[in-house]
Design a protein around this motif. Structure first.
Motif, short mmCIF file in Angstrom:
data_model
loop_
_atom_site.label_atom_id
_atom_site.label_comp_id
_atom_site.label_asym_id
_atom_site.label_seq_id
_atom_site.Cartn_x
_atom_site.Cartn_y
_atom_site.Cartn_z
N PHE A 63 0.56 -9.58 -0.22
CA PHE A 63 0.28 -8.15 -0.14
C PHE A 63 0.74 -7.63 1.21
O PHE A 63 0.65 -8.33 2.22
N ASP A 72 0.40 -4.40 3.92
CA ASP A 72 -0.35 -3.22 4.33
C ASP A 72 0.51 -2.39 5.27
O ASP A 72 0.66 -2.71 6.43
N TYR A 94 -0.09 1.06 5.25
CA TYR A 94 -0.97 2.21 5.51
C TYR A 94 -1.66 2.08 6.87
O TYR A 94 -1.66 3.02 7.67
N SER A 95 -2.23 0.90 7.14
CA SER A 95 -3.01 0.74 8.38
C SER A 95 -2.18 0.89 9.64
O SER A 95 -2.58 1.64 10.55
N THR A 151 0.83 -1.20 0.00
CA THR A 151 0.00 0.00 0.00
C THR A 151 0.87 1.25 0.00
O THR A 151 1.97 1.25 0.56
N THR A 209 1.98 4.63 1.70
CA THR A 209 2.06 4.90 3.13
C THR A 209 1.16 6.07 3.50
O THR A 209 0.42 6.59 2.67
N GLY A 249 -4.49 2.08 -2.34
CA GLY A 249 -4.07 0.85 -1.70
C GLY A 249 -5.13 -0.24 -1.74
O GLY A 249 -4.82 -1.42 -1.91
N SER A 250 -6.40 0.16 -1.60
CA SER A 250 -7.48 -0.83 -1.65
C SER A 250 -7.58 -1.45 -3.04
O SER A 250 -7.79 -2.66 -3.18
N SER A 299 -5.53 5.75 0.56
CA SER A 299 -6.26 4.57 1.01
C SER A 299 -6.97 3.89 -0.15
O SER A 299 -6.95 2.66 -0.29
N ARG A 343 -4.65 -3.88 -3.45
CA ARG A 343 -4.89 -5.14 -2.73
C ARG A 343 -5.77 -6.07 -3.57
O ARG A 343 -5.50 -7.26 -3.70
#
Length: 455
Positions: free
Chosen positions: A202, A204, A206-207, A157, A159, A188-189, A185, A192
């Protein structure tokens, strides 16, 4: 309320009067068979001689999260010679990464390529469909190019964009700083979903960056890992490294040992460590050789290590001593005092991977310090060469056709010859420091003593 019975009866009567073929046409269609989806790729098992490439923009060019992932592999897999190539260039989008792909990625014949792009692809604007379409096309082409080399692509994703950090620095731009983290976001979605459709793993990032920021701001509203809103510092970059290791690499630990006093003598068991020379009366002493070293990073990233509980989650080095008489006990490793604990704590187990006093921690820290030199003295200058190459190409692209452009093109060819020599020299330096890392990262036998604090 008026009755609906007449209307229902009329509807039924109408159905009875329709010809059979009309009734068939209005009946539900047979659903299409569900598409086949490939299984998600297993976690990455790097082997001796494999190369891992980090492809990205300025956040990769910083040589920080990449460095911490390298530290993990150098300490966790000391008997596998794994090579790493940082392919980050400041300001890059997917389009730029495609332009240098053959020279900067494919030429290294990687086993795996992580892709951290998107921050620049969104162009620091609220959502724009045309910009998003360009990002999708570029990332799709990159995934195809990586697949064509036979390497495993590991999409990541984008950042976090920290709008509050920009506002605290009085550098906020609106409406960018209201919307841009949400734009990332969305990017990134989508990525994914594309990864899952292709059967790729993948990562993540970002989260965890957003979630940790939320938690820290419960007590300090000015807290940030990203002071300029875009580029995480060492703390944030370690959070990113932990996400990559946690999402892409196999779950593993350094080692665990349990000692028990049975029938007057001490016995030791371990699923993965070699324990020898077990001795002692009421308290034991033993020698252990763990298969690897704890994951240790330079001090400026230590806060990130603590924030994600990396020692407990990803670098378990633990020993437990059961059936000790009540009391307080001093623990020594190779003659160095590492701490005191009571019998209950020792029975539950002591995680030594985060204790700086242990010789194995200091050995792993030495690995991290050598790798820091490798990145600062070899790889960051190497990445600067590619950044200059992009700037020269851009100058040519924006120059009108004519003598001046021809001059710039000729100058580029001369400069490129020197660049190749400089890059080769930097790669040689990086390899020499890698050799030094593999001389230092080999686990050693360590002698433990458990001693009562009072006779």
């Amino acid at each position: 309320m008026p009755s609906r019975l007449p209307s229902l009866l009329c509807g039924a009567a109408l159905c009875l009067t329709l010809p059979p073929q009309t009734l068939l046409a209005q009946s539900p269609q047979t659903p299409a068979p569900a598409p086949d989806f490939p299984p998600i790729a297993p976690r990455l098992e790097l082997q001796d001689g494999d190369t891992f490439v980090f492809l990205g923009d300025s956040i990769t060019h910083q040589c920080l999260y990449t460095q911490y992932v390298e530290d993990f592999c150098y300490t966790r897999y000391p008997n596998k010679r794994i090579h790493f190539h940082n392919a980050g260039v400041s300001g890059d989008s997917a389009r730029h990464a495609l332009e240098r792909f053959e020279e900067d990625v494919a030429a290294y014949k990687p086993k795996a390529v992580s892709i951290l792009l998107g921050m620049n692809d969104g162009r620091y604007r609220p959502f724009d469909q045309a910009i998003f379409d360009t990002y999708q096309a570029g990332m799709t082409a990159l995934l195809d190019r990586i697949s064509a080399t036979g390497a495993l692509a590991i999409p990541i994703t984008p950042t976090m964009h920290d709008a509050r950090a920009a506002r605290l620095a009085s550098k906020a731009e609106e409406p960018r700083d209201t919307f841009y983290n949400g734009v990332l976001s969305l990017f990134g979605s989508w990525l994914r979903e594309m990864a899952f459709q292709r059967g790729l793993g993948f990562v993540d990032m970002y989260s965890p960056l957003n979630q940790i920021t939320l938690e820290q701001r419960r007590s300090d509203p000015r807290w940030t890992m990203i002071k300029d809103a875009v580029h995480p510092g060492p703390v944030g970059q370690f959070v990113m490294a932990a996400a990559l290791v946690g999402d892409a690499f196999p779950k593993s630990e350094v080692g665990s040992i349990t000692l028990q006093l049975l029938s007057g003598s001490w016995s030791a068991s371990s699923p993965n460590a070699q324990v020898t020379d077990v001795s002692g009366g009421s308290t034991p002493a033993f020698t252990v050789t763990y298969p690897s070293l704890p994951w240790v990073v330079p001090p400026d990233a230590a806060e990130g290590y603590q924030l994600v509980h990396a020692g407990h989650r990803m670098s378990v080095e633990k020993f437990a001593v059961q059936n000790l008489p009540p009391g307080t006990y001093l623990v020594k490793v190779d003659g160095t005092e590492i701490g005191t604990w009571n019998e209950s704590a020792l029975a539950r187990g002591i995680e030594t991977g985060e204790i700086p006093a242990t010789p194995q921690y200091q050995q792993a820290l030495q690995v991290a310090q050598i790798n820091k030199r490798r990145n600062e003295e070899a790889y960051r200058p190497l990445r600067n060469e590619f950044s200059q190459l992009k700037a020269r190409r851009k100058k040519i692209e924006t120059s009108p056709a004519g003598p001046e452009r021809l001059k710039l093109e000729a100058e580029l060819e001369t400069w490129r010859s020197g660049m190749r020599e400089r890059v080769q020299a930097l790669r040689t330096k990086a390899r020499e420091l890698e050799d030094e890392i593999y001389r230092v990262n080999q686990p050693k036998p360590r002698r433990y003593e458990i001693l009562p604090t009072q006779p």
